[in-house]
Design an enzyme around this catalytic site. Sequence first.
Site, PDB file in Angstrom:
ATOM      1  N   HIS A  16       0.840  -1.212   0.000  1.00 60.28           N
ATOM      2  CA  HIS A  16       0.000   0.000   0.000  1.00 60.28           C
ATOM      3  C   HIS A  16       0.869   1.253   0.000  1.00 60.28           C
ATOM      4  CE1 HIS A  16      -3.025  -2.645   2.379  1.00 60.28           C
ATOM      5  NE2 HIS A  16      -3.531  -2.484   1.172  1.00 60.28           N
ATOM      6  N   LYS A  40     -18.047  -5.775   7.450  1.00 60.52           N
ATOM      7  CA  LYS A  40     -16.818  -6.547   7.257  1.00 60.52           C
ATOM      8  C   LYS A  40     -16.043  -6.521   8.561  1.00 60.52           C
ATOM      9  CE  LYS A  40     -13.211  -6.704   3.710  1.00 60.52           C
ATOM     10  NZ  LYS A  40     -12.626  -5.949   2.602  1.00 60.52           N
ATOM     11  N   ARG A  89      -1.577  -6.152  -8.547  1.00 63.21           N
ATOM     12  CA  ARG A  89      -0.445  -7.021  -8.223  1.00 63.21           C
ATOM     13  C   ARG A  89      -0.219  -8.065  -9.309  1.00 63.21           C
ATOM     14  NH1 ARG A  89      -2.836  -8.081  -2.355  1.00 63.21           N
ATOM     15  NH2 ARG A  89      -4.609  -8.212  -3.765  1.00 63.21           N
ATOM     16  N   SER A 127      -2.819  -7.743   2.965  1.00 60.47           N
ATOM     17  CA  SER A 127      -3.083  -7.601   4.402  1.00 60.47           C
ATOM     18  C   SER A 127      -3.468  -8.954   5.001  1.00 60.47           C
ATOM     19  CB  SER A 127      -4.214  -6.599   4.637  1.00 60.47           C
ATOM     20  OG  SER A 127      -3.862  -5.340   4.151  1.00 60.47           O
TER      21      SER A 127
HETATM   22  O1  PNS Z   1      -8.511  -2.872   0.188  1.00 63.63           O
HETATM   23  P1  PNS Z   1      -9.714  -3.479  -0.499  1.00 63.63           P
HETATM   24  O2  PNS Z   1     -10.544  -4.256   0.495  1.00 63.63           O
HETATM   25  O3  PNS Z   1      -9.329  -4.275  -1.711  1.00 63.63           O
HETATM   26  O4  PNS Z   1     -10.625  -2.251  -1.009  1.00 63.63           O
HETATM   27  C1  PNS Z   1     -11.884  -2.468  -1.608  1.00 63.63           C
HETATM   28  C2  PNS Z   1     -12.675  -1.133  -1.744  1.00 63.63           C
HETATM   29  C3  PNS Z   1     -12.753  -0.436  -0.415  1.00 63.63           C
HETATM   30  C4  PNS Z   1     -11.972  -0.237  -2.755  1.00 63.63           C
HETATM   31  C5  PNS Z   1     -14.090  -1.484  -2.294  1.00 63.63           C
HETATM   32  O5  PNS Z   1     -14.638  -2.524  -1.544  1.00 63.63           O
HETATM   33  C6  PNS Z   1     -15.038  -0.287  -2.269  1.00 63.63           C
HETATM   34  O6  PNS Z   1     -14.881   0.660  -3.003  1.00 63.63           O
HETATM   35  N1  PNS Z   1     -16.041  -0.351  -1.377  1.00 63.63           N
HETATM   36  C7  PNS Z   1     -17.001   0.680  -1.191  1.00 63.63           C
HETATM   37  C8  PNS Z   1     -18.373   0.254  -1.675  1.00 63.63           C
HETATM   38  C9  PNS Z   1     -18.537   0.513  -3.148  1.00 63.63           C
HETATM   39  O7  PNS Z   1     -18.367   1.608  -3.651  1.00 63.63           O
HETATM   40  N2  PNS Z   1     -18.906  -0.550  -3.900  1.00 63.63           N
HETATM   41  C10 PNS Z   1     -19.145  -0.450  -5.319  1.00 63.63           C
HETATM   42  C11 PNS Z   1     -17.905  -0.670  -6.140  1.00 63.63           C
HETATM   43  S1  PNS Z   1     -17.284  -2.308  -5.910  1.00 63.63           S
END
Ligand code: PNS
Length: 158
Positions: A16, A40, A89, A127
């Site tokens: 990150h 979550k 990645r 993570s």
């Molecule tokens: O670090 P992560 O868990 O891969 O991040 C995922 C994240 C936070 C970018 C994604 O889950 C997100 O944008 N969540 C907010 C809800 C949302 O907007 N959902 C619609 C698009 S998937």
Amino acid sequence: MNLVYPGSFDPLTFGHLDVIERSSKLADKLYVAVLNNINKSALFSLEERIDLLEESTRDLGNVEIISFQGLLVDLFKVYDLNAVVRGLRAVSDFDIEFQMAQINREMNKDVETLFMMTRLEYAYLSSSIVKEIARHGGNINEFVPANVVQALRKKEIL
Ligand code: PNS
């Protein structure tokens, strides 16, 4: 250009940090947006995740840590943002990232997503893997900053 780098950051890893450092060089302002997802179950609370990020990005003058709930695209209504940044990645990341980018643009046609290739040495890092190694007593010094190692130790999973 103002960018937003969203994620769970549970916890922050060197992968990150690499994306943060490199994308902050391209941006006028980089918002690191920590998802406050009540459904979550995170190991670290929102406050802990924000503190760890703030400590690790203190030297980067154009980086601001924020949190969000709900939809990422809604942040574009609150902040003056040009694009989302996500780290890629390996091929395995592509499917979900492709889906998120398309859905976000579907919900708001102005939302662009930029992908930054993770540095090779962090390509395997996540993570979840860090937490798994920590839980089993492995050494995580190479994967996360010192403050995160300490924070994991306090959780008594190290
Ligand atoms: O670090 P992560 O868990 O891969 O991040 C995922 C994240 C936070 C970018 C994604 O889950 C997100 O944008 N969540 C907010 C809800 C949302 O907007 N959902 C619609 C698009 S998937």
